[in-house]
Design an enzyme around this catalytic site. Structure first.
Site, PDB file in Angstrom:
ATOM      1  N   ALA A  27       0.675  -0.940  -0.130  1.00 40.43           N
ATOM      2  CA  ALA A  27       0.023  -0.079   0.052  1.00 40.43           C
ATOM      3  C   ALA A  27       0.941   1.578   0.297  1.00 40.43           C
ATOM      4  O   ALA A  27       1.961   1.739   0.641  1.00 40.43           O
ATOM      5  CB  ALA A  27      -0.983   0.333   1.557  1.00 40.43           C
ATOM      6  N   ASN A  71      -1.805  -9.246  11.950  1.00 39.86           N
ATOM      7  CA  ASN A  71      -0.671  -8.397  12.060  1.00 39.86           C
ATOM      8  C   ASN A  71      -1.614  -6.778  12.226  1.00 39.86           C
ATOM      9  O   ASN A  71      -2.398  -7.137  11.825  1.00 39.86           O
ATOM     10  CB  ASN A  71       0.302  -8.003  10.112  1.00 39.86           C
ATOM     11  CG  ASN A  71      -0.783  -7.748   9.597  1.00 39.86           C
ATOM     12  OD1 ASN A  71      -0.784  -6.439   9.032  1.00 39.86           O
ATOM     13  ND2 ASN A  71      -1.850  -8.216   9.188  1.00 39.86           N
ATOM     14  N   ILE A 103       0.414  -3.693  11.163  1.00 37.06           N
ATOM     15  CA  ILE A 103       1.966  -2.716  10.381  1.00 37.06           C
ATOM     16  C   ILE A 103       1.660  -1.554  10.990  1.00 37.06           C
ATOM     17  O   ILE A 103       2.526  -0.659  11.065  1.00 37.06           O
ATOM     18  CB  ILE A 103       1.807  -3.627   8.785  1.00 37.06           C
ATOM     19  CG1 ILE A 103       2.509  -4.898   9.137  1.00 37.06           C
ATOM     20  CG2 ILE A 103       2.890  -2.493   8.778  1.00 37.06           C
ATOM     21  CD1 ILE A 103       3.189  -5.139  10.566  1.00 37.06           C
ATOM     22  N   ASN A 130      -7.819   0.336  -1.643  1.00 38.45           N
ATOM     23  CA  ASN A 130      -7.931  -0.086  -0.012  1.00 38.45           C
ATOM     24  C   ASN A 130      -8.410   0.571   0.621  1.00 38.45           C
ATOM     25  O   ASN A 130      -8.332   1.371   1.127  1.00 38.45           O
ATOM     26  CB  ASN A 130      -6.530  -0.026   0.530  1.00 38.45           C
ATOM     27  CG  ASN A 130      -6.051  -0.564   1.803  1.00 38.45           C
ATOM     28  OD1 ASN A 130      -7.423  -1.147   2.537  1.00 38.45           O
ATOM     29  ND2 ASN A 130      -5.305  -1.191   2.268  1.00 38.45           N
ATOM     30  N   CYS A 142      -9.440   1.591   5.364  1.00 37.98           N
ATOM     31  CA  CYS A 142      -8.006   2.987   6.245  1.00 37.98           C
ATOM     32  C   CYS A 142      -9.368   3.749   6.862  1.00 37.98           C
ATOM     33  O   CYS A 142     -10.593   4.320   6.096  1.00 37.98           O
ATOM     34  CB  CYS A 142      -7.470   3.305   5.132  1.00 37.98           C
ATOM     35  SG  CYS A 142      -6.286   2.425   4.209  1.00 37.98           S
ATOM     36  N   GLY A 167      -7.545 -14.876   0.377  1.00 42.72           N
ATOM     37  CA  GLY A 167      -7.894 -14.954   1.559  1.00 42.72           C
ATOM     38  C   GLY A 167      -7.800 -16.455   2.173  1.00 42.72           C
ATOM     39  O   GLY A 167      -8.575 -17.194   2.084  1.00 42.72           O
ATOM     40  N   GLY A 188      -1.398 -14.524  -0.160  1.00 40.58           N
ATOM     41  CA  GLY A 188      -0.657 -13.149   1.143  1.00 40.58           C
ATOM     42  C   GLY A 188      -0.101 -14.027   1.996  1.00 40.58           C
ATOM     43  O   GLY A 188       1.464 -13.849   1.667  1.00 40.58           O
TER      44      GLY A 188
END
Length: 313
Positions: free
Chosen positions: A46, A69, A71, A127, A130, A243, A265
């Site tokens: 991203a 996660n 991050i 995305n 957010c 997924g 992923g």
């Protein structure tokens, strides 16, 4: 005939396999293991307008069948991605899908307008998980009207097709998908991570400094398959599924549910060769099942008379 080739808006894929955003960086580490040109596409990490250093540590925690996660969208920022990361990727014969993120709609629009003009960027991945700082931190992807408006604004400035990444952390993912399709999205990617938590029994405190994190890995695969199965019957735009994918069999399961391509992923962290391994194993699996071309598999589960389950416990 290349039986793995897939045509999607803006994307001519030699095969339907790509690393998912956030699990592959910008490809530099994985290029030490294999030629990235074997991939169908690369979903880069991203990108936001300004550099982000991410959340405090610890920000990763293992779970029995995956990982959490938090991050925090760590990335070098738009200018560096345009000046260094994307030019470096030009050496590989692979289309780039640029994942973009922001704290405001204005930031999304600015990043989309700039990054979509890079020569090797063939599509954007929006995305929408957010937090919207102008709306009290509510994620863009939890309200259909907000997600649709963001999609419209990005579509207006993007030089390439726009795929919207759906969050599973919503009441009705089908309603979300329909709203985004009506707003002009060229495709969907799904699913993003589920919100989860682990607690250290010795301290009584959450293991992640952020408290909660995104759950990914094999644990989420049945949820991803179900959501793709439902959404693919409600929209006409293509879906890139993700997924918990680890094997060629997983890929086919996602196709049967309704996906037209698949992103891998968390498995990249376990086995850096997982993507080329799946690419090599797919033709063998198709032979075993008597399938001529991978595209024949999209939506097979519901196109052949299977019925969606509407009553959920």
């Amino acid at each position: 005939m290349n039986r793995l080739a897939v045509e999607l808006p803006g994307l001519s894929l030699k095969n339907p396999i790509m690393p998912a955003s956030g699990c592959f960086g910008f490809g530099r580490e994985y290029a030490q293991f294999y030629d990235l040109s074997v991939l169908g596409a690369i979903m880069i990490k991203a990108t936001t307008k300004e550099p982000r250093f991410g959340n405090s540590t610890p920000r990763v925690a293992e779970t029995p069948s995956g990982m959490l996660n938090a991050i925090g969208l760590q990335n070098p920022g738009l200018d560096k991605v345009l000046a260094e990361e994307l030019p470096w990727l030009e050496q590989f014969d692979v289309p780039i899908i640029a994942n973009i993120a922001g704290s405001t709609m204005e930031e999304y629009v600015e990043v989309a307008a700039a990054i979509s003009k890079a020569p090797n960027v063939h599509a954007l991945e929006l995305n929408i998980s957010c937090p919207n700082v102008k709306k009290g931190g509510i994620a863009f992807g939890t309200v259909p009207e907000v997600a649709a408006e963001l999609t419209r604004l990005v579509k207006e400035v993007s030089a390439v097709p726009v795929y919207v990444k759906l969050s599973p952390n919503v009441t009705d993912i089908v309603a979300m998908a329909k709203a985004i399709e009506q707003a002009g999205a060229d495709g969907l990617t799904m699913i993003n991570t589920l919100v989860g938590m682990r607690i250290d029994v010795k301290t009584g405190r959450p293991i992640l400094a952020n408290g909660t994190g995104g759950l990914s890995g094999p644990a989420v695969k049945p949820i991803a398959v179900r959501m793709i199965y439902e959404v693919s019957q409600a929209v006409s735009i293509p879906i890139i599924g993700m997924g918990g994918v680890q094997t060629a069999e997983d890929v086919l399961e996602f196709f049967y549910a309704g996906a037209s391509a698949v992103a891998v992923g968390t498995a990249n962290f376990i086995d850096p060769f997982v993507c080329p391994t799946i690419i090599n194993e797919l033709p063998v699996l198709l032979d075993e099942l008597g399938i001529r071309h991978i595209s024949e598999c999209t939506g097979r589960s519901w196109k052949t008379g299977a019925h969606a389950v509407h009553c959920r416990s």
